[in-house]
Design a protein around this motif. Structure first.
Motif, PDB file in Angstrom:
ATOM      1  N   GLY A 232       0.812  -1.214   0.000  1.00 21.90           N
ATOM      2  CA  GLY A 232       0.000   0.000   0.000  1.00 21.90           C
ATOM      3  C   GLY A 232       0.839   1.254   0.000  1.00 21.90           C
ATOM      4  N   LEU A 233       1.882   1.273   0.825  1.00 17.31           N
ATOM      5  CA  LEU A 233       2.750   2.457   0.888  1.00 17.31           C
ATOM      6  C   LEU A 233       3.503   2.673  -0.421  1.00 17.31           C
ATOM      7  N   THR A 248      -6.049  11.854  -4.932  1.00 15.42           N
ATOM      8  CA  THR A 248      -6.231  10.789  -5.923  1.00 15.42           C
ATOM      9  C   THR A 248      -5.415   9.550  -5.547  1.00 15.42           C
ATOM     10  N   SER A 249      -4.194   9.761  -5.082  1.00 18.03           N
ATOM     11  CA  SER A 249      -3.328   8.634  -4.697  1.00 18.03           C
ATOM     12  C   SER A 249      -3.876   7.901  -3.492  1.00 18.03           C
ATOM     13  N   ILE A 250      -4.457   8.640  -2.518  1.00 18.51           N
ATOM     14  CA  ILE A 250      -5.045   8.008  -1.334  1.00 18.51           C
ATOM     15  C   ILE A 250      -6.236   7.142  -1.728  1.00 18.51           C
ATOM     16  N   LEU A 251      -7.105   7.677  -2.604  1.00 19.30           N
ATOM     17  CA  LEU A 251      -8.303   6.932  -2.995  1.00 19.30           C
ATOM     18  C   LEU A 251      -7.947   5.654  -3.750  1.00 19.30           C
ATOM     19  N   GLY A 252      -6.974   5.757  -4.680  1.00 21.24           N
ATOM     20  CA  GLY A 252      -6.566   4.571  -5.425  1.00 21.24           C
ATOM     21  C   GLY A 252      -5.927   3.529  -4.525  1.00 21.24           C
ATOM     22  N   THR A 253      -5.032   3.988  -3.636  1.00 18.03           N
ATOM     23  CA  THR A 253      -4.375   3.066  -2.702  1.00 18.03           C
ATOM     24  C   THR A 253      -5.385   2.440  -1.750  1.00 18.03           C
ATOM     25  N   SER A 254      -6.373   3.231  -1.306  1.00 15.24           N
ATOM     26  CA  SER A 254      -7.409   2.708  -0.401  1.00 15.24           C
ATOM     27  C   SER A 254      -8.177   1.580  -1.058  1.00 15.24           C
ATOM     28  N   ALA A 255      -8.527   1.751  -2.345  1.00 13.49           N
ATOM     29  CA  ALA A 255      -9.239   0.689  -3.053  1.00 13.49           C
ATOM     30  C   ALA A 255      -8.409  -0.584  -3.098  1.00 13.49           C
ATOM     31  N   SER A 256      -7.104  -0.425  -3.281  1.00 16.51           N
ATOM     32  CA  SER A 256      -6.208  -1.585  -3.331  1.00 16.51           C
ATOM     33  C   SER A 256      -6.152  -2.308  -1.992  1.00 16.51           C
ATOM     34  N   VAL A 257      -5.926  -1.536  -0.922  1.00 20.47           N
ATOM     35  CA  VAL A 257      -5.769  -2.131   0.409  1.00 20.47           C
ATOM     36  C   VAL A 257      -7.074  -2.763   0.884  1.00 20.47           C
ATOM     37  N   ILE A 258      -8.198  -2.068   0.665  1.00 20.11           N
ATOM     38  CA  ILE A 258      -9.502  -2.620   1.069  1.00 20.11           C
ATOM     39  C   ILE A 258      -9.764  -3.941   0.360  1.00 20.11           C
TER      40      ILE A 258
END
Length: 778
Positions: A232-233, A248-258
């Motif tokens: 994620g990081l 935008t980077s937080i939202l994309g990374t959040s989708a990945s981690v979730i």
């Protein structure tokens, strides 16, 4: 009876007064048990709320909230639903189990105010005088103030199964149990101050091992724990370096981690086990360990004690045959006197007392308590004459041919034979034989037939004559019951692993031998269940993988068991077995749906790190897909009847669905985003197509695990698909999904639908033949 009056206590006969008991309660000197059979409600809530994945979800939610994109917080809906549903189901199961356990709470006879009365174990206080008999567990640490041939087993404390003779002044410890004789003990250390309580606190370890299913799931979680945060990081910083936009980077990374978090899988397993315990409790079956529900489902060998399991345990004296010119009434008098002085209350003793015979008035010099090791009981009178009663093979020194024939014929008819002897001036005389019958349970044949058809091998391990046991087993419809052995004839150095392979019925088995036989079966690779109702079964029950006690005979047996049949109905085994199999099979079946997104999320995250582009969708867009293809269907499917024997290949069963589906998702998403980038499609269009593809592949997997597709499953999938179409039509503002009825992209959505099933089946076929068949999944 030997008696000792300790210096600090002189009222052995009168016991404590009510005022003294109240004073002890005020001082906190009560035997409140620190270890409950179920978790407290705060513990259940804490276990469901304070998890690693919930902590990750909270961090992600705070970061998303910082971006101001509140619709992407919808992923918290399923998280909250999981917590609420899981807590509700587990609390409901806890309350039901606690209620039924309260009815079954152990009570002990104590002396208070000069009278004997029954008191629950938690209401005992320090200095109480407690009466013990064979089969009782010892409720707290104490000192013996009077005893009548007391023998105890302290294997739960020392690890040694030897029987220990106790005398007045000796100490006894909670956690051990009486295997012979009677005693009065003065409690010296109660509750948290008892030896076993201190030992439990020191090691902080519960009885029982982690279930196979939970072990596999926890291993998956452990791997993800070391994977999610670093990936994620890296994905965040890689995305931020390309677009320079933190939100935008937080939202994309959040989708990945979730996507990597299979939070529902752990919950589903816990809920399924709790629901199983709840269903069993409604049938008056007390569940002492949730993990045991799974273990029972995996049992392939079930060991049975004869009395109380195959039979009802309602013994009846059918015939008394006097010997050596002794009258029948004299034989009855001797037998009744032995029962009276030893104060035995087991089924055999009760059957003899029903003869309503007179007893001797002769003073008792020494009592010989019954023991499962010696197989007899008796006493020595003031005149020096010794009277004994027990198994003929164990107590008759030199039986005549006539006696042997009589015992053999009675055993062949299914009778339990009790010999009554008199020994005077070292001369033993057989007074008579007592034939006792036990009725086979009415539903025994159908029960054992069902267990056999379910692939469970039945073994009978009993202290009775093997011929008697074999005859009873035949009446109960157990096949190959003529394959029996008398364990009293087996040398100590015999190979038990060969014996358990060769024989079906084991007679004249001592308690330690029962345990050794089960250990041998386990050494042969079997998963062994043990049923019993007496103190002689305790060691075997502790050794077994899963133990079932029939309530009412022995506190020690009930305390050692994973399940207690409170209604004493052995036919409940069918329901117990089916409930365990339903839980395990359904969890194994639906687990693949949770791991699909975990696999493709991890792989896609790594791929997009190397590509340097942002993650292809946001958390809010995946919410309806997760709910409609995974969350709701799995909780419905987890309640389906599924009673086939567990295949014992969890990872293969899961991966046969999860891996092909994940590869299909990865393939389609890379194609969609590659073509979308080439055609210069908007992020919203590409992300909607990506999520749509994930949903369609999800339905392919859902249909596969739902076979056979009976009407209610078709309705479930049909309603889910209708809601899926609605979500992709009217949820632009809610989930950020573009309408699939946009004519510019109709061809693409139709293509995804047409190609999904063939691609999914092709991947299953390829992986099944080329990969799964070559992997050792054990």
């Amino acid at each position: 009876m030997k008696v000792k009056k300790p210096e600090n206590y002189t009222n052995i006969d009168s016991g404590l007064t009510d005022e003294q008991v109240q004073e002890k309660v005020t001082q906190g000197l009560t035997n409140v048990q620190i270890k409950k059979l179920s978790r407290s409600i705060p513990q259940i809530l804490a276990d469901n709320i304070f998890t690693l994945f919930n902590l990750l979800n909270l961090v992600i939610a705070l970061l998303i909230g910082w971006t101001g994109s509140y619709r992407n917080l919808f992923f918290l809906g399923p998280v909250l639903a999981n917590i609420i549903i899981g807590s509700f189901q587990q609390i409901r199961a806890k309350l039901t189990v606690d209620k039924i356990n309260l009815v079954n709470e152990q009570e002990f006879v104590v002396v208070r105010n000069g009278q004997e009365q029954e008191v629950p174990i938690d209401e005992l206080v320090q200095d109480d005088i407690v009466l013990l008999k064979r089969g009782n567990t010892i409720p707290a640490d104490g000192i013996i103030v009077s005893e009548n041939g007391l023998q105890t087993n302290e294997s739960s404390i020392t690890g040694e199964s030897d029987t220990i003779e106790k005398n007045v002044g000796d100490s006894v410890f909670s956690g051990s149990f009486a295997v012979a004789g009677l005693a009065k003990i003065q409690l010296t250390q109660v509750g948290m101050n008892s030896f076993v309580s201190k030992l439990s606190n020191a090691v902080s370890q519960e009885k029982g091992s982690e279930s196979i299913l939970m072990k596999i799931i926890n291993n998956i979680i452990k791997i993800l724990t070391y994977t999610i945060v670093p990936i994620g990081l890296i994905l965040f910083f890689r995305s931020y370096s390309q677009n320079g936009n933190v939100a935008t980077s937080i939202l994309g990374t959040s989708a990945s981690v979730i996507g990597m978090i299979p939070e529902g899988l752990v919950l589903l397993t816990a809920v399924a086990l709790a629901t199983g315990a709840y269903n069993l409790s409604k049938r008056k079956i007390l569940v002492r360990s949730l993990n045991a529900i799974e273990t029972l489902a995996r049992v392939n060998t079930l060991c049975l004690d004869k009395t109380g399991t195959i039979t009802t345990g309602k013994l009846t004296v059918k015939k008394v045959i006097p010997q050596n010119n002794v009258s029948e009434s004299f034989v009855k008098e001797v037998a009744a006197t032995i029962v009276k002085v030893t104060q035995e209350t087991n089924a055999t003793a009760q059957a003899i007392m029903k003869l309503k015979s007179q007893t001797f008035d002769d003073k008792v010099k020494e009592i010989i308590p019954f023991s499962s090791e010696t197989k007899y009981s008796g006493y020595i009178g003031a005149s020096g004459t010794k009277y004994t009663m027990g198994a003929p093979e164990f107590i008759i020194d030199d039986p005549t041919e006539e006696t042997n024939t009589a015992v053999k014929k009675a055993a062949e008819k299914g009778f339990r034979v009790i010999a009554v002897l008199q020994t005077k001036d070292n001369q033993q005389q057989l007074l008579g034989l007592i034939f006792i019958s036990d009725e086979v349970r009415k539903q025994a044949k159908s029960t054992f037939s069902y267990l056999k058809n379910q692939g469970i091998d039945l073994k009978i391990i009993s202290g009775d004559n093997p011929v008697t046991v074999s005859n009873v087993a035949t009446q109960a419809g157990i096949d190959k019951s003529d394959s029996y052995i008398d364990m009293s004839t087996v040398p100590e150095d015999a190979d038990y692993r060969e014996l358990v392979d060769k024989y079906r019925v084991f007679g004249r088995v001592r308690p330690k031998e029962k345990s050794d036989l089960i250990k041998a079966m386990q050494d042969n690779g079997l998963t062994v269940g043990m049923t019993g109702d007496g103190v002689n079964d305790v060691l075997a029950m502790r050794q077994s993988d899963c133990s079932i006690a029939v309530a009412g005979e022995s506190d020690a047996a009930e305390a050692s068991a994973d399940f207690v049949l409170l209604n004493r109905n052995f036919d409940s085994m069918i329901f117990m077995l089916n409930e365990g199999r339903r839980v395990i099979n359904n969890v194994e079946r639906v687990a693949s749906l949770y791991l699909i997104k975990t696999i493709y999320s991890v792989v896609l995250s790594i791929v997009f790190i190397f590509l340097g582009t942002g993650y292809p969708f946001q958390p809010s867009q995946l919410t309806p897909v997760n709910a409609l293809t995974v969350g709701i269907p799995t909780f419905i499917l987890a309640l389906e009847p599924n009673y086939r024997p567990p295949a014992g290949r969890f990872m293969r069963n899961v991966m046969e669905i999860a891996l092909p589906a994940a590869i299909c998702n990865i393939t389609l998403l890379l194609i969609i985003n590659g073509i979308g980038g080439w055609a210069n499609l908007s992020y919203k269009s590409r992300s909607t197509m990506s999520v749509f593809a994930i949903g369609i592949i999800g339905y392919c997997a859902l249909v596969s695990i739902s076979n056979p597709l009976i009407i209610r499953k078709k309705i479930m999938i049909g309603v889910s698909m209708l809601l899926f179409v609605i979500a992709f039509t009217y949820s632009d503002k809610l989930f950020g999904l573009q309408s699939i009825f946009d004519l510019r992209f109709t061809f693409i959505y139709v293509s995804i639908v047409l190609v999904a099933w063939p691609l999914f089946m092709f991947m299953r076929e390829v992986l099944g033949r080329r990969v799964f068949s070559k992997i050792n999944w054990k």
